[in-house]
Design an enzyme around this catalytic site. Structure first.
Site, PDB file in Angstrom:
ATOM      1  N   LYS A  22       0.845  -1.198   0.000  1.00 50.29           N
ATOM      2  CA  LYS A  22       0.000   0.000   0.000  1.00 50.29           C
ATOM      3  C   LYS A  22       0.883   1.252   0.000  1.00 50.29           C
ATOM      4  O   LYS A  22       0.680   2.162  -0.788  1.00 50.29           O
ATOM      5  CB  LYS A  22      -0.878   0.011   1.249  1.00 50.29           C
ATOM      6  N   ASN A  23       1.900   1.256   0.872  1.00 48.27           N
ATOM      7  CA  ASN A  23       2.678   2.484   1.046  1.00 48.27           C
ATOM      8  C   ASN A  23       3.732   2.700  -0.027  1.00 48.27           C
ATOM      9  O   ASN A  23       4.482   3.673   0.029  1.00 48.27           O
ATOM     10  CB  ASN A  23       3.295   2.505   2.452  1.00 48.27           C
ATOM     11  N   ARG A  93      -4.958  10.529   4.130  1.00 49.76           N
ATOM     12  CA  ARG A  93      -3.925  11.559   4.307  1.00 49.76           C
ATOM     13  C   ARG A  93      -2.878  11.493   3.215  1.00 49.76           C
ATOM     14  O   ARG A  93      -2.273  12.495   2.854  1.00 49.76           O
ATOM     15  CB  ARG A  93      -3.212  11.389   5.647  1.00 49.76           C
ATOM     16  N   CYS A 117      -5.832  12.860  12.603  1.00 44.22           N
ATOM     17  CA  CYS A 117      -5.886  11.413  12.348  1.00 44.22           C
ATOM     18  C   CYS A 117      -5.863  10.743  13.721  1.00 44.22           C
ATOM     19  O   CYS A 117      -5.327  11.270  14.688  1.00 44.22           O
ATOM     20  CB  CYS A 117      -4.663  11.053  11.504  1.00 44.22           C
ATOM     21  N   ARG A 122       0.052  14.467  12.991  1.00 41.45           N
ATOM     22  CA  ARG A 122       0.558  14.207  11.634  1.00 41.45           C
ATOM     23  C   ARG A 122       0.583  15.466  10.771  1.00 41.45           C
ATOM     24  O   ARG A 122      -0.075  15.574   9.749  1.00 41.45           O
ATOM     25  CB  ARG A 122      -0.259  13.095  10.990  1.00 41.45           C
ATOM     26  N   ASP A 306       4.297   0.521  12.209  1.00 40.10           N
ATOM     27  CA  ASP A 306       3.115  -0.136  11.629  1.00 40.10           C
ATOM     28  C   ASP A 306       2.978  -1.585  12.079  1.00 40.10           C
ATOM     29  O   ASP A 306       1.994  -2.240  11.751  1.00 40.10           O
ATOM     30  CB  ASP A 306       3.168  -0.088  10.090  1.00 40.10           C
ATOM     31  N   VAL A 328       7.217   6.949  17.360  1.00 42.90           N
ATOM     32  CA  VAL A 328       6.987   7.694  16.119  1.00 42.90           C
ATOM     33  C   VAL A 328       5.728   8.549  16.201  1.00 42.90           C
ATOM     34  O   VAL A 328       5.739   9.741  15.906  1.00 42.90           O
ATOM     35  CB  VAL A 328       6.906   6.737  14.906  1.00 42.90           C
ATOM     36  N   ARG A 398      -8.820  -0.503   4.206  1.00 37.80           N
ATOM     37  CA  ARG A 398      -7.950   0.510   3.591  1.00 37.80           C
ATOM     38  C   ARG A 398      -6.591  -0.083   3.263  1.00 37.80           C
ATOM     39  O   ARG A 398      -5.938   0.343   2.316  1.00 37.80           O
ATOM     40  CB  ARG A 398      -7.752   1.694   4.556  1.00 37.80           C
TER      41      ARG A 398
HETATM   42  C1  EPZ Z   1       3.971   6.950   6.479  1.00 40.61           C
HETATM   43  O1  EPZ Z   1       3.148   7.941   7.011  1.00 40.61           O
HETATM   44  C2  EPZ Z   1       3.084   5.733   6.288  1.00 40.61           C
HETATM   45  N1  EPZ Z   1       2.018   6.058   5.339  1.00 40.61           N
HETATM   46  C3  EPZ Z   1       2.498   5.318   7.635  1.00 40.61           C
HETATM   47  O2  EPZ Z   1       1.744   4.143   7.411  1.00 40.61           O
HETATM   48  C4  EPZ Z   1       3.657   4.999   8.587  1.00 40.61           C
HETATM   49  O3  EPZ Z   1       3.130   4.671   9.852  1.00 40.61           O
HETATM   50  C5  EPZ Z   1       4.573   6.220   8.703  1.00 40.61           C
HETATM   51  O4  EPZ Z   1       5.034   6.625   7.389  1.00 40.61           O
HETATM   52  C6  EPZ Z   1       5.813   5.927   9.541  1.00 40.61           C
HETATM   53  O5  EPZ Z   1       6.496   4.837   9.016  1.00 40.61           O
HETATM   54  C7  EPZ Z   1       2.304   6.085   4.024  1.00 40.61           C
HETATM   55  O6  EPZ Z   1       3.427   5.845   3.607  1.00 40.61           O
HETATM   56  C8  EPZ Z   1       1.157   6.400   3.098  1.00 40.61           C
HETATM   57  P1  EPZ Z   1       5.644  10.376   8.683  1.00 40.61           P
HETATM   58  P2  EPZ Z   1       3.643   9.468   7.042  1.00 40.61           P
HETATM   59  O7  EPZ Z   1       5.530  11.632   7.877  1.00 40.61           O
HETATM   60  O8  EPZ Z   1       4.615   9.703   5.961  1.00 40.61           O
HETATM   61  C9  EPZ Z   1       6.176  13.781  11.888  1.00 40.61           C
HETATM   62  C10 EPZ Z   1      -0.071   2.704   7.699  1.00 40.61           C
HETATM   63  O9  EPZ Z   1      -0.568   2.165   8.692  1.00 40.61           O
HETATM   64  N2  EPZ Z   1       6.037  14.719  10.769  1.00 40.61           N
HETATM   65  O10 EPZ Z   1       6.782   9.464   8.438  1.00 40.61           O
HETATM   66  O11 EPZ Z   1       2.446  10.347   7.109  1.00 40.61           O
HETATM   67  C11 EPZ Z   1       4.859  13.070  12.190  1.00 40.61           C
HETATM   68  O12 EPZ Z   1       4.073  13.827  13.074  1.00 40.61           O
HETATM   69  C12 EPZ Z   1       0.349   4.157   7.757  1.00 40.61           C
HETATM   70  O13 EPZ Z   1       0.143   2.143   6.591  1.00 40.61           O
HETATM   71  C13 EPZ Z   1       6.173  16.088  11.035  1.00 40.61           C
HETATM   72  O14 EPZ Z   1       6.392  16.493  12.165  1.00 40.61           O
HETATM   73  O15 EPZ Z   1       4.366   9.515   8.430  1.00 40.61           O
HETATM   74  C14 EPZ Z   1       5.300  11.769  12.811  1.00 40.61           C
HETATM   75  O16 EPZ Z   1       5.535  11.956  14.181  1.00 40.61           O
HETATM   76  C15 EPZ Z   1       0.026   4.768   9.101  1.00 40.61           C
HETATM   77  N3  EPZ Z   1       6.021  16.969   9.999  1.00 40.61           N
HETATM   78  C16 EPZ Z   1       6.655  11.495  12.123  1.00 40.61           C
HETATM   79  O17 EPZ Z   1       7.047  12.722  11.498  1.00 40.61           O
HETATM   80  C17 EPZ Z   1       5.792  16.555   8.720  1.00 40.61           C
HETATM   81  O18 EPZ Z   1       5.696  17.421   7.808  1.00 40.61           O
HETATM   82  C18 EPZ Z   1       6.568  10.417  11.069  1.00 40.61           C
HETATM   83  O19 EPZ Z   1       5.518  10.751  10.217  1.00 40.61           O
HETATM   84  C19 EPZ Z   1       5.664  15.166   8.475  1.00 40.61           C
HETATM   85  C20 EPZ Z   1       5.799  14.269   9.509  1.00 40.61           C
END
Ligand code: EPZ
Length: 419
Positions: A22-23, A93, A117, A122, A306, A328, A398
């Site tokens: 998916k990701n 998202r 979320c 996020r 995850d 995370v 999803r």
């Molecule tokens: C990706 O989400 C995945 N989704 C998530 O999978 C996964 O849990 C996550 O990465 C961590 O591995 C997809 O790839 C579509 P992040 P993402 O940006 O990119 C902070 C699932 O279950 N952050 O890596 O949205 C944020 O708050 C989903 O398949 C900022 O502060 O996650 C978090 O604490 C859930 N500012 C950390 O970084 C930003 O601009 C990691 O978030 C962006 C992120």
């Protein structure tokens, strides 16, 4: 709302095939906006999030055709709108991933801010800061990101946080910028590398994907290509943990164990026998009860957030006690109160859950709150006494393709009821 009914007490045995990731498929579908020719994408999982992304691109005027084998042909030629509406973005998202490609290819974009979320706030500030550093004018107004740019310029971007979609958005934007972009403290997840490999097939010049430093040399155009998406390491991990919880013996085909190192290490600590080759992984618990494990989630290649909820379910019935630390996301323990209703012994302090394994969980009506939490409740139901009813399973659809069919193939007693 549909529910899943799970009768506990099965031992999972047999073999199934895991689906595409998916990701990985979500950013790759967004990347089709960068191509000035058609793209064929294979190994696409049949998921709600894929349907949502196809709807989002379709609304923009992109042409998408899906064949019976879930291969998608995408052509952004007919695009007429550079707009991602709130009613779509609020359901997924990852829609934010169209921002970088739209800006890079067409010089403007209007994308709804993703709302809150369940698992955390996020924010997308790092996506926006990076695009501004590349010369974009970004204004957030009325819940929408209004972005404009003549032509993006290469820049050196040091990410405050490791962000997967942030790295992906900026990497995509940089492919058509003038000059070189360096992303420091980049996400190293295999899905980032899979996107980079697809962009390189489209003509992008990218080095260092999979490391913390990615260098992108901008080019004038990207062409279409054929690309097969990598397999889903989280789906693979979820079925491995389901097997470990039930004491079973399962082989997962079409897997890529090289991306599962931290997960396989924990399963071996839990007492599993694990064998693997390039494209399969097999786990045998020899009908034994797993041992409790300790995990702390962190960006790849460390233990993935995850997989945290799934291992929490394992610890609920494992021998001994274990600690699960979620570093995370700030609110990814919502499955815990549901498991406690099934008799789990879990104490939460801050971002750490201390589990004490019990011999048996007791079936109960439970509610899914996010994608991976729903999976963990199904896993708990597999070994609970009685019939567990999991509600709000739209979360599970999803991110897991035909989860009940795959579990039934392995011997689980699970069925979906309308409401
Ligand atoms: C990706 O989400 C995945 N989704 C998530 O999978 C996964 O849990 C996550 O990465 C961590 O591995 C997809 O790839 C579509 P992040 P993402 O940006 O990119 C902070 C699932 O279950 N952050 O890596 O949205 C944020 O708050 C989903 O398949 C900022 O502060 O996650 C978090 O604490 C859930 N500012 C950390 O970084 C930003 O601009 C990691 O978030 C962006 C992120």
């Amino acid at each position: 709302m549909e529910k899943l009914l799970i009768d506990g007490g099965c031992v999972l045995e047999g073999e199934i095939r895991v689906s595409g990731a998916k990701n990985a498929v979500l950013p790759i579908l967004a990347a089709t906006l960068l191509a000035d020719g058609p793209m064929q994408i294979a190994n696409v999982p049949h998921l709600q999030d894929v349907t949502t992304t196809m709807e989002l691109l379709g609304r923009m005027g992109v042409s998408l055709t899906l064949d019976e084998h879930m291969n998608i042909e995408v052509n952004s030629g007919p695009i007429k709108e550079l707009f991602a509406p709130y009613e779509v973005v609020k359901t997924m998202r990852a829609s934010i991933l169209v921002l970088g490609p739209l800006l890079a290819r067409f010089g403007e974009a209007e994308v709804s801010l993703p709302g809150g979320c369940a698992i955390g706030s996020r924010p997308v500030n790092l996506h926006l800061h990076g695009l501004e550093a590349m010369g974009a004018e970004i204004e957030v107004r009325g819940g929408y990101i209004h972005a404009k740019s003549k032509r993006l310029k290469g820049a050196r971007l040091v990410m405050d946080n490791v962000t997967v979609t942030g790295t992906e958005n900026l990497m995509m934007a940089a492919t058509l910028a003038v000059g070189t972009t360096v992303i420091e403290n980049a996400a190293r997840e295999p899905e980032v590398t899979d996107l980079a490999n697809c962009l390189i097939k489209m003509g992008a010049k990218i080095e260092g994907a999979g490391t913390g430093k990615i260098t992108i040399q901008g080019v004038d155009r990207l062409h279409g290509c054929q690309y097969s998406v990598l397999t889903d390491r989280i789906e693979t991990g979820t079925f491995l943990v389901a097997t470990a919880i039930t004491g079973g013996h399962v082989r997962l085909k079409n897997a890529q164990p090289k991306f599962l190192e931290s997960i396989l290490m924990k399963l071996k600590e839990a007492g599993a026998k694990v064998h693997c080759d390039e494209n399969w992984v097999e786990i045998d618990m020899c009908r034994r009860r797993p041992k409790s494990i300790n995990v702390c989630t962190a960006p790849y290649p460390a233990f993935p957030t995850d997989m945290q909820a799934q291992f929490t379910a394992l610890n609920c019935i494992a021998e001994g006690s274990g600690t699960i630390t979620e570093s995370v996301f700030e609110n990814r323990f919502m499955h815990i109160q549901e498991m406690q209703r099934m008799g789990a012994k879990i104490k939460v302090t801050g971002n750490t859950a201390i589990t004490t394994g019990v011999d048996k969980l007791v079936a109960a009506p439970v509610m899914a709150t996010d994608l991976r939490a729903s999976a963990s409740l199904i896993l708990a139901g597999l070994i609970a006494d009685g019939q567990t009813v999991v509600d709000r399973i739209y979360h599970i659809d999803r991110g897991y393709e035909c989860i009940e069919e795959k579990l039934m193939q392995l011997g689980a007693s699970i069925r979906r009821v309308p409401h």
